[in-house]
Design a protein around this motif. Structure first.
Motif, PDB file in Angstrom:
ATOM      1  N   ALA A  27      -8.049   1.064  -9.364  1.00 49.90           N
ATOM      2  CA  ALA A  27      -7.352   1.003  -8.082  1.00 49.90           C
ATOM      3  C   ALA A  27      -8.133   1.732  -6.999  1.00 49.90           C
TER       4      ALA A  27
ATOM      5  N   CYS B 276      -7.367   6.750   2.531  1.00 50.14           N
ATOM      6  CA  CYS B 276      -7.704   5.323   2.497  1.00 50.14           C
ATOM      7  C   CYS B 276      -6.617   4.513   3.188  1.00 50.14           C
ATOM      8  N   PHE B 277      -5.376   4.753   2.824  1.00 47.86           N
ATOM      9  CA  PHE B 277      -4.257   4.030   3.427  1.00 47.86           C
ATOM     10  C   PHE B 277      -4.185   4.298   4.925  1.00 47.86           C
TER      11      PHE B 277
ATOM     12  N   PHE C 230       0.819  -1.213   0.000  1.00 47.23           N
ATOM     13  CA  PHE C 230       0.000   0.000   0.000  1.00 47.23           C
ATOM     14  C   PHE C 230       0.850   1.258   0.000  1.00 47.23           C
TER      15      PHE C 230
ATOM     16  N   TYR D 115      -1.739   5.585  -6.829  1.00 47.03           N
ATOM     17  CA  TYR D 115      -2.890   4.720  -7.070  1.00 47.03           C
ATOM     18  C   TYR D 115      -3.817   4.616  -5.858  1.00 47.03           C
ATOM     19  N   CYS D 116      -3.288   4.851  -4.674  1.00 48.49           N
ATOM     20  CA  CYS D 116      -4.089   4.736  -3.447  1.00 48.49           C
ATOM     21  C   CYS D 116      -4.103   6.084  -2.738  1.00 48.49           C
TER      22      CYS D 116
ATOM     23  N   GLN E 114      -7.314  -6.656   0.462  1.00 47.31           N
ATOM     24  CA  GLN E 114      -6.095  -5.848   0.395  1.00 47.31           C
ATOM     25  C   GLN E 114      -5.068  -6.492  -0.534  1.00 47.31           C
TER      26      GLN E 114
ATOM     27  N   SER F  35      -6.465  -6.307  -4.239  1.00 51.86           N
ATOM     28  CA  SER F  35      -6.473  -4.975  -4.854  1.00 51.86           C
ATOM     29  C   SER F  35      -5.059  -4.529  -5.216  1.00 51.86           C
ATOM     30  N   THR F  36      -4.118  -4.703  -4.310  1.00 52.29           N
ATOM     31  CA  THR F  36      -2.743  -4.326  -4.626  1.00 52.29           C
ATOM     32  C   THR F  36      -2.161  -5.264  -5.683  1.00 52.29           C
TER      33      THR F  36
ATOM     34  N   CYS G 211     -10.763  -0.678   2.069  1.00 51.87           N
ATOM     35  CA  CYS G 211     -10.740   0.236   3.213  1.00 51.87           C
ATOM     36  C   CYS G 211     -12.002   0.094   4.056  1.00 51.87           C
TER      37      CYS G 211
ATOM     38  N   PHE H  17      -9.375  -0.132  -3.737  1.00 50.90           N
ATOM     39  CA  PHE H  17      -8.771   0.243  -2.465  1.00 50.90           C
ATOM     40  C   PHE H  17      -9.816   0.756  -1.480  1.00 50.90           C
ATOM     41  N   TRP H  18     -10.813   1.497  -1.952  1.00 49.00           N
ATOM     42  CA  TRP H  18     -11.849   1.983  -1.038  1.00 49.00           C
ATOM     43  C   TRP H  18     -12.739   0.844  -0.548  1.00 49.00           C
TER      44      TRP H  18
END
Length: 187
Positions: A158, A90-91, A77, A85-86, A128, A131-132, A166, A162-163
């Protein structure tokens, strides 16, 4: 040191190797990063299955397996944030969840209790890693095939992935906290 624990150590070693594959520009470095990340993610499933099937669950595994997962996924991440991308919000929410759950688990462990992984936590890890992994796959594909996937499309895909990860991460954190709250002394 049993086989599942060795596999967990292997997953920890994939973290600096993944960083090297991403940060050192060499031919097909995104493909190398994808392979390293894929092996790290697959090793998570493999070590757990072997440990349960062969009754090789150890205190080392209980402690280090989730830490190795967190190190690998959070490194991915951080790479995604660096590449744009993220979203950093979110991270940050996912990272805060990891600290919260780790704290609750440490309190539980200090009282001789174990808060086991639940379905939300397993879904969070799967989302996770997926998505990554999809972004690493796309970057490797573009490296090999010559930028067939637009960067704009990657950014949109992405962001959505990622959301979703999240939201599930936050829900998972709430569930772990709720399950372990009785162990926390607030006096």
């Amino acid at each position: 040191m049993n086989l599942p624990n060795k596999i967990t150590i292997f997953r920890m070693i994939t973290v600096p190797v993944l960083l090297a594959a991403v940060l050192i520009p060499f031919p097909y470095h995104w493909t190398a990063a994808l392979v390293v990340y894929f092996l790290g993610c697959v090793s998570d499933t493999v070590d757990g299955n072997i440990a349960r099937k062969r009754h090789l669950v150890t205190d080392f595994g209980k402690l280090m397996d989730p830490l190795a997962d967190k190190a690998l996924v959070m490194t991915a991440f951080i790479i995604m944030v660096k590449l744009g991308y993220c979203d950093v919000v979110c991270f940050s929410l996912m990272l805060a969840r990891e600290f919260l759950v780790s704290g609750v688990r440490m309190i539980a462990a200090s009282k001789g209790k174990v808060i086991a992984a639940n379905k939300f936590g397993k879904a969070k890890t799967f989302l996770q890693m997926s998505s990554t992994g999809i972004i690493f796959l796309s970057l490797a594909f573009n490296e090999i095939a010559g930028n067939l996937i637009s960067n704009d499309v990657l950014i949109i895909v992405a962001a959505v992935l990622f959301w979703i990860a999240c939201v599930v991460s936050v829900l998972s954190g709430i569930k772990y906290t709720k399950d372990g709250w009785f162990l926390i002394e607030t006096k």
